[in-house]
Enzyme design. Structure first.
Site, PDB file in Angstrom:
ATOM      1  N   GLY A   1       0.780  -1.234   0.000  1.00  0.00           N
ATOM      2  CA  GLY A   1       0.000   0.000   0.000  1.00  0.00           C
ATOM      3  C   GLY A   1       0.806   1.274   0.000  1.00  0.00           C
ATOM      4  O   GLY A   1       0.230   2.363  -0.098  1.00  0.00           O
ATOM      5  N   ALA A   2       2.137   1.187   0.081  1.00  0.00           N
ATOM      6  CA  ALA A   2       2.948   2.416   0.135  1.00  0.00           C
ATOM      7  C   ALA A   2       2.795   3.237  -1.136  1.00  0.00           C
ATOM      8  O   ALA A   2       2.607   4.464  -1.089  1.00  0.00           O
ATOM      9  CB  ALA A   2       4.415   2.069   0.379  1.00  0.00           C
ATOM     10  N   GLY A   3       2.841   2.573  -2.283  1.00  0.00           N
ATOM     11  CA  GLY A   3       2.675   3.273  -3.551  1.00  0.00           C
ATOM     12  C   GLY A   3       1.283   3.862  -3.696  1.00  0.00           C
ATOM     13  O   GLY A   3       1.108   4.965  -4.238  1.00  0.00           O
ATOM     14  N   ASP A   4       0.282   3.149  -3.191  1.00  0.00           N
ATOM     15  CA  ASP A   4      -1.104   3.634  -3.265  1.00  0.00           C
ATOM     16  C   ASP A   4      -1.291   4.854  -2.365  1.00  0.00           C
ATOM     17  O   ASP A   4      -1.997   5.807  -2.718  1.00  0.00           O
ATOM     18  CB  ASP A   4      -2.086   2.533  -2.838  1.00  0.00           C
ATOM     19  CG  ASP A   4      -1.889   1.252  -3.636  1.00  0.00           C
ATOM     20  OD1 ASP A   4      -1.529   1.347  -4.825  1.00  0.00           O
ATOM     21  OD2 ASP A   4      -2.081   0.164  -3.070  1.00  0.00           O
TER      22      ASP A   4
END
Length: 332
Positions: free
Chosen positions: A266-269
């Site tokens: 979820g870091a990129g999101d």
């Protein structure tokens, strides 16, 4: 439903299109799926994560996709609503199940995936099921590439993009490559690039850059080989090394924030959600380097915070958490 907005910086609607699923995350890091003693249910799916990232920061977001009419599907729709994301674009399939993914957490927090979708409900969304009024009301329309893999979802994706663009939305694309879901690497590359030239904001990871350009270099020349005339902003995220940005008139880099990484899911999101939240009502930021750098620092802080907890949605930050990191008062 609009989320409450404390900051005054985001009222325009961000519509996120694609898949929402359940990630099963092992209770222990650094072991194979077979060795994992147990799993925690974690709602996920990149486009849904982006929508919730936006509302968690005080923005206005909707999710468009299809879930199984099963307990997991109802749970996921409930999670959208609980987080202030409009579920007016969510459809339910009575025959297909909600997608599942088993995620292996390596010792370094990176992930490997095993998917259960044969077919899952998200793959069966048809163009006729799209909530076109909702899509037309988007100021930003965001999507990935998983929805391009099979029909009828592929046609629904293309129709939604077309309708959003015709209504004046900014098109935002994060390919979010998941190779195990594609029939081959060649097919993945071909389909991801098939809609490349329509997007105005594109974010790729360093690994996706290498995959799409078919070379190992992560440099300006490689990144600019992906540039096209409709593009306003190209971002290459570099994990714990921050990100690089490219526009028509300037390019540069933003450093990452140092945190104790537990799970990169979820870091990129979170990064994308923060970026879209900050530009939805003021797209001129993209053309102003000093303002864009501030926005990207904010987005990098959001991405970093998301790696400090297991699972994507529980780890997406609030504005106060982001300020703590930006002000340098966060503790590892």
């Amino acid at each position: 439903m609009a989320a409450t907005n404390n900051s005054g910086s985001s009222n325009g609607l961000i519509v996120s299109f694609g898949e929402m699923l359940i990630d099963f995350v092992p209770t222990v890091s650094g072991v194979s799926l077979a060795e994992a003693p147990g799993f925690i249910k974690a709602p996920g799916g990149a486009p849904a994560n982006v929508a919730i990232a936006v509302t968690r920061l005080g923005g206005n977001a909707a999710f468009v996709g299809k879930l199984g009419d099963d307990e997991f599907g109802q749970m996921l729709a409930g999670i959208l609503r609980e987080n202030g994301v409009s579920a007016d674009g969510v459809n339910f399939d009575k025959d297909a199940r909600t997608a599942l993914a088993f995620v292996t957490l390596r010792a370094d927090g990176e992930r490997e995936f095993m998917f259960y979708r044969n077919p899952s409900a998200d793959m069966l969304l048809t163009p006729d099921e799209l909530n076109l009024d909702l899509i037309r009301s988007a100021k930003v329309f965001h999507y990935g590439s998983i929805s391009l893999i099979v029909e009828p979802c592929r046609s629904a994706h293309l129709k939604a993009m077309e309708v959003a663009k015709a209504a004046g939305a900014l098109l935002s694309y994060d390919p979010n490559l998941r190779l195990p879901l594609w029939s081959s690497a060649e097919e993945a590359r071909k389909q991801i690039l098939s809609i490349w030239n329509q997007a105005e904001v594109i974010k790729v990871s360093d690994e996706e850059l290498q995959f799409l350009t078919q070379n190992d270099n992560i440099d300006d020349e490689s990144a600019m080989s992906l540039w096209h005339d409709n593009l306003k902003l190209l971002l290459v995220t570099l994990g714990d090394k921050g990100c690089r940005y490219y526009t028509k008139n300037f390019r540069g880099a933003v450093d990452a924030y140092r945190v104790k990484t537990v799970d990169t899911t979820g870091a990129g999101d979170s990064f994308v959600g923060a970026l879209l939240y900050k530009i939805v009502d003021d797209q001129a930021i993209i053309e102003d380097e000093s303002r864009l750098k501030e926005v990207l620092k904010y987005a990098c802080a959001c991405g970093a915070i998301t790696t400090t907890k297991k699972g994507a949605i529980p780890a997406l930050p609030t504005p106060s958490q982001v300020l703590t990191v930006l002000n340098g008062t966060a503790t590892e």
